[in-house]
Write an enzyme that holds these catalytic residues in place. Sequence first.
Site, PDB file in Angstrom:
ATOM      1  N   ALA A  10      61.314 106.178 -84.904  1.00  0.00           N
ATOM      2  CA  ALA A  10      61.754 104.791 -84.730  1.00  0.00           C
ATOM      3  C   ALA A  10      60.768 104.036 -83.842  1.00  0.00           C
ATOM      4  CB  ALA A  10      63.153 104.757 -84.124  1.00  0.00           C
ATOM      5  N   GLY A  14      58.018 103.044 -87.868  1.00  0.00           N
ATOM      6  CA  GLY A  14      59.351 103.417 -88.362  1.00  0.00           C
ATOM      7  C   GLY A  14      60.337 102.261 -88.261  1.00  0.00           C
ATOM      8  N   ASN A  95      50.693 116.309 -84.184  1.00  0.00           N
ATOM      9  CA  ASN A  95      51.418 115.744 -85.315  1.00  0.00           C
ATOM     10  C   ASN A  95      51.749 116.782 -86.386  1.00  0.00           C
ATOM     11  OD1 ASN A  95      51.458 113.356 -84.010  1.00  0.00           O
ATOM     12  ND2 ASN A  95      50.052 112.267 -85.351  1.00  0.00           N
ATOM     13  N   HIS A 175      41.805 108.200 -95.484  1.00  0.00           N
ATOM     14  CA  HIS A 175      42.396 106.996 -94.888  1.00  0.00           C
ATOM     15  C   HIS A 175      41.474 106.474 -93.796  1.00  0.00           C
ATOM     16  CE1 HIS A 175      45.122 104.263 -93.062  1.00  0.00           C
ATOM     17  NE2 HIS A 175      45.575 105.071 -92.119  1.00  0.00           N
TER      18      HIS A 175
HETATM   19  P1  NAD Z   1      54.978 105.403 -82.269  1.00  0.00           P
HETATM   20  O1  NAD Z   1      54.468 106.246 -81.160  1.00  0.00           O
HETATM   21  O2  NAD Z   1      55.346 103.980 -82.006  1.00  0.00           O
HETATM   22  O3  NAD Z   1      56.278 106.109 -82.920  1.00  0.00           O
HETATM   23  C1  NAD Z   1      56.362 107.459 -83.209  1.00  0.00           C
HETATM   24  C2  NAD Z   1      57.809 107.879 -82.967  1.00  0.00           C
HETATM   25  O4  NAD Z   1      57.980 109.228 -83.414  1.00  0.00           O
HETATM   26  C3  NAD Z   1      58.227 107.846 -81.486  1.00  0.00           C
HETATM   27  O5  NAD Z   1      59.337 106.977 -81.343  1.00  0.00           O
HETATM   28  C4  NAD Z   1      58.586 109.291 -81.182  1.00  0.00           C
HETATM   29  O6  NAD Z   1      59.687 109.397 -80.282  1.00  0.00           O
HETATM   30  C5  NAD Z   1      58.970 109.798 -82.571  1.00  0.00           C
HETATM   31  N1  NAD Z   1      58.949 111.254 -82.704  1.00  0.00           N
HETATM   32  C6  NAD Z   1      58.056 112.139 -82.190  1.00  0.00           C
HETATM   33  N2  NAD Z   1      58.403 113.384 -82.558  1.00  0.00           N
HETATM   34  C7  NAD Z   1      59.525 113.289 -83.334  1.00  0.00           C
HETATM   35  C8  NAD Z   1      60.334 114.211 -84.032  1.00  0.00           C
HETATM   36  N3  NAD Z   1      60.083 115.522 -84.016  1.00  0.00           N
HETATM   37  N4  NAD Z   1      61.405 113.736 -84.736  1.00  0.00           N
HETATM   38  C9  NAD Z   1      61.683 112.421 -84.764  1.00  0.00           C
HETATM   39  N5  NAD Z   1      60.935 111.485 -84.133  1.00  0.00           N
HETATM   40  C10 NAD Z   1      59.873 111.926 -83.416  1.00  0.00           C
HETATM   41  O7  NAD Z   1      53.881 105.491 -83.424  1.00  0.00           O
HETATM   42  P2  NAD Z   1      53.712 104.497 -84.669  1.00  0.00           P
HETATM   43  O8  NAD Z   1      52.783 103.410 -84.308  1.00  0.00           O
HETATM   44  O9  NAD Z   1      55.057 104.184 -85.220  1.00  0.00           O
HETATM   45  O10 NAD Z   1      52.920 105.450 -85.678  1.00  0.00           O
HETATM   46  C11 NAD Z   1      53.581 106.571 -86.225  1.00  0.00           C
HETATM   47  C12 NAD Z   1      52.591 107.419 -87.024  1.00  0.00           C
HETATM   48  O11 NAD Z   1      52.168 106.699 -88.180  1.00  0.00           O
HETATM   49  C13 NAD Z   1      51.307 107.772 -86.266  1.00  0.00           C
HETATM   50  O12 NAD Z   1      50.896 109.078 -86.595  1.00  0.00           O
HETATM   51  C14 NAD Z   1      50.304 106.761 -86.802  1.00  0.00           C
HETATM   52  O13 NAD Z   1      48.965 107.189 -86.637  1.00  0.00           O
HETATM   53  C15 NAD Z   1      50.743 106.725 -88.244  1.00  0.00           C
HETATM   54  N6  NAD Z   1      50.293 105.583 -89.022  1.00  0.00           N
HETATM   55  C16 NAD Z   1      49.850 105.842 -90.285  1.00  0.00           C
HETATM   56  C17 NAD Z   1      49.408 104.820 -91.096  1.00  0.00           C
HETATM   57  C18 NAD Z   1      48.951 105.149 -92.500  1.00  0.00           C
HETATM   58  O14 NAD Z   1      48.315 104.317 -93.136  1.00  0.00           O
HETATM   59  N7  NAD Z   1      49.243 106.320 -93.018  1.00  0.00           N
HETATM   60  C19 NAD Z   1      49.425 103.498 -90.618  1.00  0.00           C
HETATM   61  C20 NAD Z   1      49.901 103.257 -89.332  1.00  0.00           C
HETATM   62  C21 NAD Z   1      50.344 104.318 -88.545  1.00  0.00           C
END
Ligand code: NAD
Length: 309
Positions: A10, A14, A95, A175
Amino acid sequence: MRRKITVVGAGNVGAATAQRLAERDYADVCLVDVAPGKARGRALDLDHAAPVVGYEPRVTGVESYAEIAGSDLVVVTAGSAQEPGMSGDDRLAVNADVVRQVSREVSERCPDAIVVVVTNPLPVMCHVALEATGFPRQRVIGMAGILDSARLRTLLAWELGVSAADVTGLVVGGHGEAMVAVLSSATVAGAPVRERIGAQRLDEIVARARDAGAEVLDLLEAGSASYAPSAAVAEMVDAIVLDRRRVLPCAVLCQGEYGFDNLYIGAPAKLGRNGVEEIVEVALDESEREELRRSAEAVKVQVAALDSP
Ligand code: NAD
């Protein structure tokens, strides 16, 4: 009965994804985060907006995976974004553990779900999810290509002074820095962009698209891109939930396609109710094929790093 979509994580991406999906009103949305209260707070906030925006207030926020049972589709955004100073290897290990744990919960509690992986580094996290769920390749799909392609199209539209709606620009391969822009087929209203923009300027545009995530991160200082990533996820979810059979660039497991064997790579895929229904092979020119080969090598190295103790 309404469909159920779970969004794991979230955080920035998310929460933005949950908002976009809730506003579509075609499914109940379950938001999961291990951080106490985070998912519940986001869900409550989204439910309060429902009467104003016009959707059913059926977003729930939870800390426990028990609640994800019965989900038709699971979007995995859990994990860590690239923090300043964090090495790629550190993030890979952190991750991978998170995605592995989430995937096991998904396979146990919603064995028929389709999984959309967002957590970076894509497409390596897709390999982790595929292995830990044990799902067929049709049901484990990565989001990256729509986002990279949208960034490229935005920059091309600005350069040409036209609507982004009239610009096409496919991205394949890895990516971000490993993406391959297929300029040979990029068009503006059907005309090749290479006829409108010089080679050197196109190189600059592709470089900016490649670094777009870092550019946003630098400006924000904390957090990361979320509006464009969540829009890209929602486009994939629409195609699956509404059985649209859109052909969209996604990270898919190639088994012979593009000459790769058991490797996740970005490529156009037909998405419908069964997930990936076809991987579409598009024509690439010689330099694009070479770039794709290099991009695939980089993914292989990361997958191997993950497998080594
Ligand atoms: P963020 O740090 O804001 O959110 C990540 C959330 O995951 C946190 O709230 C954390 O508490 C939660 N979390 C951690 N471990 C967990 C678990 N085991 N179960 C449930 N929740 C858990 O990060 P963000 O900016 O939302 O990015 C999330 C991911 O998406 C990152 O890896 C980022 O690099 C990736 N991302 C990918 C793309 C893409 O194009 N594929 C684009 C943007 C971001």
